[in-house]
Design a protein around this motif. Structure first.
Motif, mmCIF file in Angstrom:
data_model
loop_
_atom_site.group_PDB
_atom_site.id
_atom_site.type_symbol
_atom_site.label_atom_id
_atom_site.label_comp_id
_atom_site.label_asym_id
_atom_site.label_seq_id
_atom_site.Cartn_x
_atom_site.Cartn_y
_atom_site.Cartn_z
ATOM 1 N N LEU B 305 0.841 -1.192 0.000
ATOM 2 C CA LEU B 305 0.000 0.000 0.000
ATOM 3 C C LEU B 305 0.878 1.244 0.000
ATOM 4 N N GLN B 306 0.612 2.112 -0.939
ATOM 5 C CA GLN B 306 1.328 3.383 -0.948
ATOM 6 C C GLN B 306 0.761 4.305 0.121
ATOM 7 N N HIS B 307 -0.479 4.134 0.394
ATOM 8 C CA HIS B 307 -1.149 4.972 1.395
ATOM 9 C C HIS B 307 -2.338 4.164 1.880
ATOM 10 N N ASN B 308 -2.923 4.575 2.978
ATOM 11 C CA ASN B 308 -4.105 3.841 3.416
ATOM 12 C C ASN B 308 -5.320 4.758 3.450
ATOM 13 N N ASN B 309 -5.322 5.685 2.555
ATOM 14 C CA ASN B 309 -6.448 6.596 2.481
ATOM 15 C C ASN B 309 -7.549 5.951 1.650
ATOM 16 N N PRO B 310 -8.659 5.612 2.281
ATOM 17 C CA PRO B 310 -9.698 4.871 1.557
ATOM 18 C C PRO B 310 -10.403 5.723 0.503
ATOM 19 N N LEU B 311 -10.153 7.027 0.525
ATOM 20 C CA LEU B 311 -10.841 7.891 -0.434
ATOM 21 C C LEU B 311 -10.152 7.888 -1.786
ATOM 22 N N LEU B 312 -8.938 7.375 -1.798
ATOM 23 C CA LEU B 312 -8.193 7.348 -3.045
ATOM 24 C C LEU B 312 -8.202 5.940 -3.606
ATOM 25 N N GLU B 318 -5.091 2.476 -14.208
ATOM 26 C CA GLU B 318 -5.558 3.602 -15.031
ATOM 27 C C GLU B 318 -6.547 4.427 -14.234
ATOM 28 N N ASP B 319 -7.310 3.711 -13.404
ATOM 29 C CA ASP B 319 -8.250 4.382 -12.510
ATOM 30 C C ASP B 319 -7.609 5.547 -11.815
ATOM 31 N N GLN B 320 -6.442 5.200 -11.258
ATOM 32 C CA GLN B 320 -5.820 6.182 -10.403
ATOM 33 C C GLN B 320 -5.354 7.382 -11.198
ATOM 34 N N SER B 321 -4.718 7.110 -12.325
ATOM 35 C CA SER B 321 -4.204 8.251 -13.065
ATOM 36 C C SER B 321 -5.354 9.147 -13.531
#
Lengths: 835, 628
Positions: B305-312, B318-321
């Motif tokens: 996990l790069q982060h544990n922010n559930p909002l991201l 591709e979703d993320q970009s």
């Protein structure tokens, strides 16, 4: 050669389920001999067979082949017919196997013998080991192996051109310690096949070795009396070096790993042989314990009563056993993971050989045992327990106490690595390359980096103890002083991370005992224990001391001994000893006035005793140069640091790992010596240094400086991987030394480099002036005629009035003190009396 | 035809089927991994997998696929297990697969030549320490929305509960979320923890274990949630201590795993079974805790996990970009709002707010030999006393997904264990408060520190904090030696005067308003924000940190010139340190605006705010200098 019975044929495919994994591939008293004929002579299949995992199941914790266990039974069959068997001290602990073997072996004998007749290629079941051949080979090895280049300390005092192990046998006959340590690399170089067998089937091969040794020994020294038969203890198996690389394929093989002892258990008596007595007819029988189980005889063989046999504890035989936990040493671990631990069992005389905290190399057999089943459940944990049965311990730090050489690290380099390193060394600019690879994030300071680089390599260790001088310091000590915020700490951190045995302390937080060693009472045993401090721990490494100036005087005083004699003497609470602390010191100090005062000498700026300063080979100033070109380069460097990608950086600089290996290799393998020209150049350099000062009537160099030069020149030769110190090395040493002096030993009043600033704490001009003032004062007093007492203040005013130069109160007091030393006058309170 | 959820409900069936097909061809192992990876790649499919973080253990079906968001707290020694074994019954000799299982079924033929011994390693994983209540809540709610298969009624047909899950799972869900919400209030922790750890223990088969308190070894005090023993089969070297992972694996809670620790040992057992006696009871408790309390998880797939922010969106797809580029547009406006919000919180001090914002998005993006780059430890000095810092922390906690407030009172500094320490008796790494996941916000409250004596452990703790700030590393205590673990923790120090700890940047707080009732003031500010607004801030902070950043050659040149000029004017006060800091500030400033390259403007701005800050510290220095 060997009688048929000596062939350790055995292995009963066990049917007793879980707790007894199959086939102890060892000889044994076997009641289930019925299986024997079915057994294949199984040549070499096992090694070739893909089912390596098979071996995992062959592990037999209990039947571990401890040499001790083996030799106790081996004489009975091994050297039958030789005087050995008659010896009363042998096998006294266990008479039973003899009985059992004699009574039970015939059937086995028959089977074996027929096979032997058939093929003459008799091997131990499940292996490709033929006992006869193996024995012969090993005897040949013992008789013939010569290692002229050996430099192990075990071999000290042996004639290197004679067969090594025969000398050791002789030693055994003299000393009477029946243990023969065999270096596996010797076996390998002598007979690679034998070595392979030893590694793959230690369980079978080591007993064979034992037999071979004993035959040979008693042939040669028929009259010697040993406590028990000689045990062969192989060590230094090249199989595995690292705990992390152990895998299922290593099970039941002989391995050598290194690690640190973290815990030892108490002694565990382990039953070897159970003694049963029939309650009805008092018939007694002995049963060997098999993997933790005793096959209790249900029927008395004498009177045929069932369930009449009872275990008699105090007639059973026990052996010692100890569990030791070993943790992999921090150097072997990948970053970001926790160290692994392994359980190790030591048996008999290896018990209590090691203490927690010891760094050891263990040679032993790797085992895996299925977990205990829960009797109430049919399911079983599918996990094995693993451990190592020790054959040989070798302490790595024990050697350091003897202080012979540094190969305790025994860092292995692969061929390719050595090749790359050598290629690198062949480059003409290797020195520059390495120094720029050092702490690339720190800007410039080329000379300082070069100095530190030489420190990392160190000089050649010389031993003059025969001429009474003792050890010569080979380590280079460096002091960095300068303005705060000139990344001194960062440099220290880098060095600390680079060297394997580095310690980092801060002057503020360390006490004398923390640096050296202290004696502690163990709360459990009430035993006094010596705890080593940072300097001892960094033996053979570098001790980085930050905020050197903040250190208390008493703490600093211990450094005197360390930095020249390289030892630490402890006399405390009944422990008197001298520990080696052959450590290089890399210290950083801040100026007293927070900013460096260029008008003052180094000593005045950092307020350290000159006795200590003179022990530093190089003293560098890290000052803020405050010039534009420098600023520009600095800015460029820093910005690049922030935006360059990882790859770009890699291209520019050497990898830290390469640097580490390079240093380790050079430190281990390169021992440069001065050649003729270099010695000449050094002499000249020294004479030159002396000359510079002599013109102004002061001593400008001491033998210490010459020693520094030699060390630096040697270190520079090491950088080049050269076995000879040549003129280039001396030139660079001279240059660096001069650069460092220029920075640190320039007399701010005259602008000359003056070594006496560092050696006596005062520049020659300052000393001269002090003398002048004293003389002027004396003259003045003398001119007054007979006045036995004078007022202090008045004298001071008079002197000031008389003198052309300004006289400070300090100078006046110093002059008074100088005259008092001459017994000319005394100062009591505010009055000065003539004597 | 396997139903669509078989791979979640009966993953072992899938594994076994593949094993049976393979005919002992070792490639089947890779195939299994491929299969599960493929399944999880499908859209939304990973959200069907129930999460150990959200669903109480006793509602989860044994041997089903679950996921777990966690931190690797300790790594145990590798163990050998029976990868393939043969059953003992001679009539039906069958090869069985032992992978992904803790126990073997039916008797094992130990003499079989077909047995394959394989290696695996156990990681002790705990939920991410200091995870903010809001992050837990959101991930819980989103999980509950899509999870049909968490049903604890295994007898049901899958089809049917998919249909009626609205009615069925809804009541439960609200119940759980209630406990969740309770725990989000700072004082409700102890109670819900009790619920969590004790409820399942009533099911345990070994009552002796209930009495002895089990230390789950969480890094932070007052943490809750399940700890898990994760069995790792592949890629052992790719995992590091303190990694945050989302692990997909097969849940195993077989009661056989519970080792009953006898109060005394049978001497004969000890004599004859030394392998058993070697483990101390402590070690057994640490390594084989009751499965009902610490379930086993056999890892099939793990995602760092790069982060544990559930909002991201968590996966770098591709979703993320797409998400990032859509958010970039808003970035500047969100930043302005956030800045305004923080300014209010910091009593109207805009400069401090700016620095706090930069601090919140800072991140160690690389290391040059020993030097961590990108860290930005902020020291907010001049904080008002009386619970202001506590309220400030609560606000920070609302914004970042992971945080911890360490109140640096003398007592805590002397008594608390900050640095993890290896316990050789139990053979485990006893955690400390500095064993934190990456990008955790560590809030050091120095206003709580009073005069007094620090004992040796207090000094060690302070040193550890100093090391953490300067080098972003923690030296774990392995008793015989120390081991260095790099970390990436955002440290914020609040103090009255200058902090005794080092910091990259000190900002004296200059309150513009002095509200009569601080509590009320801050609460009002907090309440005035809509959740959607706060959520935007949360996304913003997490996102800004992940952006790439570069400097063009042209700007490099300008920066260099600038530095030289500054040095020319005043060589004493501008040092390399200052350039270091300004480069970091410029970087963070650009990123906070969503710019991925440094512009000349950006550099000037960075210089400007640094100037303002300096004049402020100097002002304070001279003020202090005048004091007697």
């Amino acid at each position: 050669m060997s009688s048929p019975t000596s062939t350790p044929v055995g292995s009963k495919p066990s049917s007793d389920g879980l707790a007894s994994p199959p086939s102890q591939r060892r000889r044994g008293q076997d009641s289930s001999n019925g299986d024997l004929p079915a057994m294949p002579t199984s040549p070499a299949t096992d090694i070739a067979s893909p089912a390596v995992h098979d071996t995992s199941l062959f592990s037999s914790p209990r039947r571990s082949v401890l040499p001790s266990e083996v030799d106790m039974s081996s004489p009975l069959i091994g050297v039958r017919g030789t005087p050995v068997r008659q010896r009363p001290d042998l096998g006294s602990a266990r008479k039973a196997p003899q009985v059992d073997l004699h009574t039970e072996l015939p059937s086995a004998d028959g089977a074996v013998a027929s096979e032997q007749a058939a093929g003459q290629k008799l091997v131990i079941w499940g292996t490709d080991v033929n006992v006869g051949t193996c024995k012969e080979k090993f005897q040949r090895f013992l008789q013939r192996f010569i290692d002229p280049t050996s430099n192990e300390d075990e071999n000290a005092g042996l004639d290197l051109n004679e067969p090594l192990y025969m000398q050791k046998l002789e030693e055994i006959s003299v000393i009477g310690d029946p243990v023969l340590n065999v270096n596996c690399s010797h076996v390998q170089s002598f007979d690679a096949d034998l070595y392979r067998q030893l590694i793959s089937y230690p369980q079978e091969v080591i007993p064979t070795f034992d037999m071979a040794v004993n035959e040979l020994f008693f042939e040669r020294f028929p009259d010697s009396i040993l406590e028990h038969q000689i045990q062969v203890r192989p060590y230094n198996a090249l199989k595995t070096r690292n705990m992390r690389s152990l895998n299922p394929e290593d099970i039941d093989q002989m391995i050598t790993i290194s690690g640190m002892v973290i815990r030892t258990s108490q002694l565990i008596p382990e039953m070897q042989e159970a003694f049963f007595q029939c309650q009805v007819c008092a018939f007694s029988t002995r049963v060997e314990v098999d993997r933790g189980r005793i096959a209790e005889p249900a029927v008395c063989r004498n009177c045929n009563t069932t369930h009449s046999l009872a275990l008699i504890h105090n007639r059973s035989a026990f052996s010692d056993k100890q569990m030791i936990k070993v943790q992999e040493s921090p150097d072997d671990m990948p970053a970001g993971q926790t160290p692994h631990t392994t359980i190790v069992y030591a048996h008999n005389d290896l018990v209590d050989k090691v203490q927690p905290g010891d760094r050891i190399n263990i040679t032993g057999i790797y085992r895996a045992v299925p977990m205990r089943e829960n009797p109430r459940q049919s399911t079983v944990k599918s996990v094995y327990k693993t451990h190592i049965d020790v054959i040989h311990f070798r302490k790595t730090d024990e050697k350091r106490l003897h202080g012979l050489d540094e190969d305790s690290d025994q860092k292995l380099f692969t061929e390719e690595r050595v090749q790359t390193l050598k290629e690198l060394a062949a480059k003409p600019d290797v020195y520059e390359r390495l120094s720029s690879a050092l702490a690339p994030s720190i800007y410039e300071q080329e000379d300082i980096k070069k100095g530190i680089l030489l420190q990392l390599f160190g000089g050649t260790r010389k031993d003059f103890s025969q001429t009474g001088r003792g050890n010569f310091r080979a380590e280079v000590n460096i002091l960095l002083c300068g303005d705060p915020g000139t990344s001194k700490s960062q440099l220290l951190q880098y060095v600390f991370n680079l060297v394997p045995r580095g310690q980092y302390t801060s002057g503020k937080g360390s006490s004398a005992v923390g640096l050296t060693a202290y004696v502690m009472k163990d709360p459990e045993t009430k035993q006094l224990v010596l705890q080593t401090g940072a300097l001892v721990l960094s033996d053979n490494g570098i001790c980085c001391i930050d905020e050197f100036d903040k250190m208390s005087d008493s703490t600093r005083s211990v450094l005197h001994e360390v930095m020249e004699q390289q030892t630490i003497s402890i006399a405390k609470a009944g422990i008197i000893c001298q520990l080696n602390a052959r450590t290089s010191v890399l210290a950083a100090a801040n100026p007293v006035e927070s900013q460096w005062n260029p008008k003052k000498t180094t000593i005045e700026n950092i307020q350290l005793p000159h006795t200590l300063l003179s022990r530093f080979d190089l003293i560098f100033l890290m000052l803020d140069p405050q010039d534009e070109a420098y600023d520009r380069r600095l800015a460029h460097h820093l910005v690049a640091l922030y935006y360059q990608s990882e790859e770009q950086i890699e291209e520019e600089f050497l990898d830290m790992a390469v640097l580490k290996d390079y240093i380790a290799y050079a430190r281990t393998y390169i021992n440069p010596r001065l050649n003729e020209e270099a010695s000449q150049a050094l002499i000249e350099a020294y004479v030159d240094m002396r000359k510079i000062g002599s013109g102004r009537g002061m001593v400008s160099a001491y033998p210490r400086q010459l020693e520094s030069l030699i060390r630096l020149a040697e270190a520079h030769a090491k950088v080049r991987f050269s076995d000879k110190v040549e003129t280039v090395d001396v030139e660079e040493a001279k240059r660096l030394h001069r650069e460092a002096l220029k920075q640190s030993a320039t007399d701010p009043r005259t602008g000359f480099v003056d070594i006496s600033i560092l050696t006596t704490g005062m520049s020659a001009t300052a000393r001269k002036r002090k003398e002048e003032v004293a003389q002027a004062l004396k003259k003045m007093i003398q001119s007054r005629g007979k006045t036995p007492a004078m007022k202090y203040q008045q004298l001071f005013d008079d002197l000031r009035g008389q003198s052309k130069a300004a006289i400070t109160k300090d100078m006046f007091e110093e002059a008074l003190r100088a005259l008092a030393d001459e017994d000319y006058l005394t100062v009591t309170g505010k009055t000065v009396r003539l004597l | 035809m396997p139903s669509s959820h078989d791979w979640i409900n009966k993953p072992l069936g899938v594994v076994e089927a593949m094993f049976a097909q393979s005919n002992s061809n070792p490639e089947w192992e890779a195939k299994v991994l491929e299969y599960f990876k493929g399944q999880l790649k499908e859209k939304e499919s990973h959200s069907w997998v129930p999460s150990l973080n959200d669903v109480p253990l006793h509602y989860l079906k044994p041997n089903s696929l679950v996921k777990f968001r966690c931190l690797v707290q300790d790594m145990f020694d590798p163990e050998f297990y029976m990868g393939v074994y043969e059953t003992v019954d001679p009539s039906t000799k069958v090869l069985r697969c032992g992978k992904y299982k803790d126990v073997t079924e039916c008797g094992v033929d130990l003499n079989s030549r077909n047995t394959v011994t394989a290696e695996r390693q156990t990681f002790y994983c705990v939920p991410i320490p200091g995870e903010s209540p809001w992050a837990k809540e959101i991930s819980f709610l989103s999980a509950a929305r899509v999870v049909p298969s968490t049903s604890y009624v295994p007898s049901r047909q899958k089809r049917s509960y998919e249909e009626d899950d609205d009615m069925d799972t809804q009541p439960q869900k609200t119940k759980w979320s209630l406990t969740e919400l309770q725990s989000s209030s700072p004082h409700g922790n102890g109670d819900s923890k009790r619920q969590e750890t004790e409820a399942p223990s009533s099911q345990t088969t070994a009552p002796s274990d209930c009495s002895s308190h089990l230390d789950l070894n969480f890094p932070l005090p007052g943490e809750r949630g399940p700890a898990c023993l994760v069995k790792v089969y592949e890629g052992l070297d790719s995992f590091k201590l303190n990694d945050t992972l989302e692990i997909y694996g097969i849940l195993s809670v077989n009661p056989v795993l519970t080792v009953i620790v006898y109060p005394y040992r049978d001497p004969s057992l000890l004599l004859l079974n030394p392998t058993e006696s070697m483990e101390t009871p402590e070690e057994q408790r640490a390594h084989d805790p009751p499965a009902s309390l610490v379930p086993r998880l056999h890892m099939l797939y793990a995602r760092p996990l790069q982060h544990n922010n559930p909002l991201l969106p968590s996966a770098p797809t591709e979703d993320q970009s797409a998400f990032v580029s859509s958010f970039l547009v808003e970035m500047a406006s969100v930043r302005a709002e956030l800045l305004a919000y923080l300014t209010h919180v910091l009593l109207g001090d805009g400069l401090a707010a700016e620095y706090l914002l930069l601090h919140l998005i800072s991140n160690v993006y690389t290391r040059r030999d020993v030097l961590p780059l990108g860290k930005f430890t902020l020291n907010l000095s001049g904080c008002p006393l009386n619970s202001y810092t506590e309220r400030l922390y609560q606000i920070v906690q609302q914004l970042v997904p992971c945080s911890y407030r360490l109140s640096m009172s003398l007592h805590t500094m002397n008594s608390m264990r900050l640095v993890p320490k290896k316990d050789y008796v139990a053979n485990r790494l006893v955690s400390g408060a500095l064993q934190l996941a990456r990008n955790t916000s560590l809030f050091l409250d120095e206003t709580q520190l009073e005069q007094g004596q620090l004992d040796s452990s207090g000094v060690r703790n302070i040193t550890a904090l100093g090391n953490l700030i300067s080098w972003q590393k923690v030296d774990y205590d392995f008793s015989y030696h120390q081991m260095e673990f790099p970390c990436n923790i955002n440290v914020l120090v609040t103090s009255e005067g200058r902090s005794l700890l080092p910091s990259d940047c000190q900002v004296p707080l200059q309150p513009q308003v002095t509200p009569p009732n601080m509590e009320e003031y801050l609460t009002t500010i907090h309440m005035a924000q809509f959740t959607s607004q706060i959520n935007k801030f949360r996304v913003y902070l997490s996102l800004a940190r992940t952006l790439d950043y570069s400097i063009s050659d042209e700007v490099t040149k300008a920066v260099e010139d600038d530095f030289v000029d500054m040095r020319k004017d005043d060589p004493q006060s501008v040092t390399a340190e200052d350039l270091h800091r300004m480069l970091v500030v410029a970087r963070l400033l650009s990123l906070s605006l969503g710019q991925t390259t440094l512009s000349r403007d950006g550099w000037m701005r960075a210089k400007h705010i640094d100037m303002l800050r300096r004049s402020r510290t100097e002002q304070q220095k001279s003020l202090n200098g005048n004091e007697p």
